[in-house]
Write an enzyme that holds these catalytic residues in place. Structure first.
Site, PDB file in Angstrom:
ATOM      1  N   ASP A   9     144.897  33.502  56.457  1.00 26.93           N
ATOM      2  CA  ASP A   9     143.888  33.254  57.105  1.00 26.93           C
ATOM      3  C   ASP A   9     143.267  31.944  57.552  1.00 26.93           C
ATOM      4  O   ASP A   9     142.079  31.954  58.673  1.00 26.93           O
ATOM      5  CB  ASP A   9     142.540  34.335  57.068  1.00 26.93           C
ATOM      6  N   ASP A  48     155.641  31.557  61.221  1.00 26.98           N
ATOM      7  CA  ASP A  48     155.665  31.664  63.013  1.00 26.98           C
ATOM      8  C   ASP A  48     154.406  32.230  63.038  1.00 26.98           C
ATOM      9  O   ASP A  48     154.079  31.402  64.847  1.00 26.98           O
ATOM     10  CB  ASP A  48     156.715  33.039  62.434  1.00 26.98           C
TER      11      ASP A  48
HETATM   12  C1  IPM Z   1     160.633  31.968  66.728  1.00 22.35           C
HETATM   13  C2  IPM Z   1     160.478  33.006  67.371  1.00 22.35           C
HETATM   14  C3  IPM Z   1     161.798  34.512  66.437  1.00 22.35           C
HETATM   15  C4  IPM Z   1     161.387  34.014  65.061  1.00 22.35           C
HETATM   16  C5  IPM Z   1     162.407  35.222  66.730  1.00 22.35           C
HETATM   17  C6  IPM Z   1     162.329  35.499  68.510  1.00 22.35           C
HETATM   18  C7  IPM Z   1     162.651  36.375  65.964  1.00 22.35           C
HETATM   19  O1  IPM Z   1     159.325  34.125  67.041  1.00 22.35           O
HETATM   20  O2  IPM Z   1     162.078  31.391  66.255  1.00 22.35           O
HETATM   21  O3  IPM Z   1     159.782  31.849  66.453  1.00 22.35           O
HETATM   22  O4  IPM Z   1     160.079  34.871  64.853  1.00 22.35           O
HETATM   23  O5  IPM Z   1     161.458  33.488  63.898  1.00 22.35           O
HETATM   24 MG    MG Z   2     157.317  32.427  66.778  1.00 21.33          MG
END
Ligand code: IPM
Ligand code: MG
Length: 358
Positions: free
Chosen positions: A220, A244
């Protein structure tokens, strides 16, 4: 003459348009750097489901594994959102990463001086930002068991084993050794047991890299620090879901998510792809920014094929196109001298690559 086999997975939405531009640039670099690419296309995502009933046909895995590298566009779209989870394009992508064993996802966020006004943050905050998110890609809550749902409950599990943390930590430290020798490991060790283990193991691995300065940050706080003072970061080491989220956040430092490339690497073959998605809303209009994909092709040359000079040429050509004021729609408001289409941008960059001297 060196010959390389490249698997092309164009995917859905804008995927085909942006891959075509990256191929244009690769062909330009091939003719001036004494190499040759042969391409083999493979299906993945919604388009693969439509044709074969499976978002990741077995043949695609075989094509990928028999290539020197995979160049990937983007997958997904509303059209397939209501399919059962295992038929969805995203499930195909996750399975693909797992099958290829690409455990390390490298996501650089660099701010081009030419686009300093494009960021939603103040120029003095973002000027000179050059960081790399090293995201673990085939573990954590995306894959942990148990998982499931019934009508009233849904559950996923964040699991990391010691060997999984060790290998991604080594990747991060090795990359840091080539950069500014700083790793900030991101976790939620004040709450999660899995993060406590993560922190302990990263500390242990750090002992093998005495020159690298290791720090830890709760996720965070990291989300906040990334927009407060992004220049404090060199390498950010994260688990799957934290990476992500933070890599999308980091992409906005550069002004457009259409600029950022990524590399997914492991023991076998590497996958090179833009960090953005398939943007079905703008597909087919010729307005997508191909730079993230062209830049991913450059990462492919650098990391998978060891063609450093060729990669440098592409990077220089991208910078030149931006400094001459060429902009796709997404960046049209920022110091544009000329707004160009997806394919015009590809041609401009390919042309600069071809002109660039050895
Ligand atoms: C990424 C995308 C993917 C993930 C999805 C499409 C599954 O958001 O490559 O960042 O979450 O890894
Ligand atoms: Mg992503």
């Amino acid at each position: 003459m060196k010959q390389y086999k490249i698997a092309l997975i164009k995917g859905d939405g804008i995927g085909p348009e942006i891959i075509d531009e990256a191929v244009k640039v690769l062909d330009a670099v091939a003719s001036c750097c004494d190499m040759e690419f042969s391409y083999q296309e493979a299906l993945m995502g919604g388009c693969a489901y439509d044709i074969t009933g499976d978002p990741l046909p077995q043949e695609t895995i075989q094509i990928a594994l028999s290539s020197d590298a995979v160049l990937f566009g983007a997958i997904g779209g509303e059209k397939w959102d209501n399919l059962p989870r295992e038929k969805r394009p995203e499930s195909g992508l996750l399975r693909f990463r797992k099958e290829l064993g690409v455990y390390a996802n490298l996501r650089p966020a660099v701010v081009y001086d030419e686009l300093i006004n494009a960021s939603s943050l103040k120029p003095e905050v973002v000027k000179g930002v050059d960081l790399m998110v090293v995201r673990e890609l085939i573990g954590g809550i995306y894959f942990g068991e148990p998982k499931g749902r019934d009508e009233n409950k849904g559950w996923n599990t964040m699991v990391y084993t010691r060997p999984e943390i060790v290998r991604i930590a080594h990747t991060a430290f090795k990359i840091a050794m080539e950069r500014d020798k700083k790793v900030c490991s991101i976790d939620k060790a004040n709450v999660l047991d899995v993060s406590q283990l993560w922190r302990e193991v990263v500390e242990e691995v750090a002992k093998e890299y005495p020159e690298v300065k290791l720090s830890h940050m709760y996720v965070d706080n990291a989300a906040m620090q990334l927009i407060r003072d992004p220049k404090q970061f060199d390498v950010m080491l994260t688990g799957n879901i934290f990476g992500d989220i933070l890599s999308d956040e980091a992409s906005m430092l550069s002004g457009s998510i259409g600029l950022l490339p990524s590399a997914s690497v492991g023991a076998k073959i590497g996958v090179y792809e833009p960090i953005h998605g398939s943007a079905p809303d703008i597909a087919g209009q010729g307005i997508a920014n191909p730079i993230a994909t062209i830049s991913s092709a450059s990462m492919m040359l650098r990391y998978a094929l060891g063609e450093i000079a060729a990669a440098d040429k592409i990077d220089a050509a991208i910078k030149r196109a931006l400094s001459e004021g060429y902009r796709t729609q997404d960046l049209a408001q920022y110091d544009a001298k000329e707004v160009c289409s997806t394919s015009e941008m590809g041609s401009i960059i390919a042309n600069y690559v071809a002109k660039c001297k050895h």
